[in-house]
Enzyme design. Sequence first.
Site, PDB file in Angstrom:
ATOM      1  N   HIS A 475      39.615  45.658  34.404  1.00 25.39           N
ATOM      2  CA  HIS A 475      40.340  45.338  35.830  1.00 25.39           C
ATOM      3  C   HIS A 475      41.461  44.141  35.268  1.00 25.39           C
ATOM      4  O   HIS A 475      41.442  43.010  35.819  1.00 25.39           O
ATOM      5  CB  HIS A 475      39.443  44.099  36.475  1.00 25.39           C
ATOM      6  CG  HIS A 475      38.207  44.979  37.123  1.00 25.39           C
ATOM      7  ND1 HIS A 475      36.858  44.160  37.358  1.00 25.39           N
ATOM      8  CD2 HIS A 475      37.970  46.169  37.174  1.00 25.39           C
ATOM      9  CE1 HIS A 475      35.953  45.245  37.546  1.00 25.39           C
ATOM     10  NE2 HIS A 475      36.642  46.562  37.558  1.00 25.39           N
ATOM     11  N   PRO A 476      42.325  44.626  34.427  1.00 28.36           N
ATOM     12  CA  PRO A 476      43.505  43.815  34.051  1.00 28.36           C
ATOM     13  C   PRO A 476      44.563  43.468  35.144  1.00 28.36           C
ATOM     14  O   PRO A 476      44.631  44.310  35.968  1.00 28.36           O
ATOM     15  CB  PRO A 476      44.130  44.785  32.916  1.00 28.36           C
ATOM     16  CG  PRO A 476      43.933  46.111  33.270  1.00 28.36           C
ATOM     17  CD  PRO A 476      42.269  46.002  33.911  1.00 28.36           C
TER      18      PRO A 476
END
Length: 537
Positions: A475-476
């Site tokens: 989930h960058p």
Amino acid sequence: MSDVQINKTKLTYDYIIVGGGSTGSTIAGRLGEKSQNSVLLLEEGPRDKSIYIHIPVTYYKTAQGPLLKRYNYQRSAEQTPQHEATMVQAKVLGGGSSVNAMLYLRGNSSDYDDWEKAGAIGWGYHDVIKYFKKSEDNNIFHNKVHGVNGPLGVSDCAYKHNLSRVWLKACQEYGLPYNPDFNSGEQQGCGFYQVTIRNGRRSSASKAYLSNRRDNLSVETGCKVLKLIFEGNRAVAVEFIQNGKKQTAYAKKEIIISAGTFGSPHLLLLSGLGPKEDLEQYGIPVVKDLPQVGQNYQDHIEMSLVYKLKGAFSYDKYKKLQWQAVAGLQFLLFNAGPATSNIIETGAFWWSSQGKKLPDLQLFFLAGAGIEEGKDGVPGGNGCTISITQTRPESVGYIKLQSADPYQQPLIVPNYITAPNDLKTLADGAKLVQSIMSQDAFKDYVESSHVPEKPLESSEDFENFVRNEAYPGLHPCGTCKIGKDELTSVVDPELKVHGIEGLRVADASIMPNVISGNLNAVTIMIGEKAAELILNS
């Protein structure tokens, strides 16, 4: 194609969008609804034709298959082992929405109020809720926080595995209340996740926003974008390679970069937008000194506990051909059965012992083993997995150039679990999972712990488990953050790159802080709001 000038030397469109992921697909679809606009969408990966994309249960294949682009990242000293580590991002039309677990989560309302406090004016919860509703076609809820008739199918899983129900009973036995809707504004408790599935098929952003063919919208796949071209301080064109041929496309109005948390800052840096000293180091002409490009990298970090089951009580039995045949017939004949499940049907939000006001742990229950990237099955073949993430990590990293070559990956330094609170919170998450799995509801199902091999006991055990087992949550975000000025951010609240005309960034990279949940619904919301900002400008 209307309003598109094509000759031997020049392709010209009103809008060019770089990146056909969740946000890029959303923007392209919305801009293309206006027939007077000519729109070009450039995606590096292939079209979303793989059958595994569209059958929800085969998420376990898309999560580990050839539609992913691997990035090396640098481990922190707090993590072990110290060998080279990799993370993945989608490389296909629809981006993450075409390969992810289809969980539909928006985080907590306070996440967006924190964005606004950080300088993202107009991005508070009261501002963004209408874009969530605009995108949504929910098959269960229609109220002040949920919408219907939007492009994106959102639903409960039509098929719910019995072991998922057992896990919810164990959670409630432990003391977690049942929560019927994690997106209602109250996250705490356990419950079934809603998913981006419509009529038993994955509802990706490309499926939702790009399915209607339009003469004024060109979607080109297999396009490697090399750099942006400027006239003075205005972005005017995109240089890319498709089928081995270098081409240049010109934008009469705007270029929108939606290449993701790694790709967007990397393209800006290659194009001369970023910290002056870094650009000069690699001989890249400086178009604009923007020190925050690539900074503020944030991501959830996860770890998984895996249990061996006493019998064929999970989805693992469908690894056998006879059971695959049964599930396949149910899907083909009735559009029903286990093939319509995303496997991660249930989860929970709860507190660690770190004294936070809002839940800081998120759990995912998978009625199977060996599903997540890099995780093997169990001896005997029947298992279940519980993944844990910290919803509000405090560790922050960065992305930098390693070369002026666009084919050379950027240096990714996430600094995972360098903040002491992150380690303690995840250790508390492992304690919570062990407690839930020891409840009476599971006594007829669980044979033993597989990962770890035996239950953890001491604080040292739990913390060492985090150090050894933690992996990127994929989930960058945050590397082109929204803010008020060019010294502290990359884009303004209208997503315009500071000091540059005709250029916006719109994807997870613009988030000031990671939200407390999976990111796909949020990136689609960003696309909806971005499209409105563009059309109103």
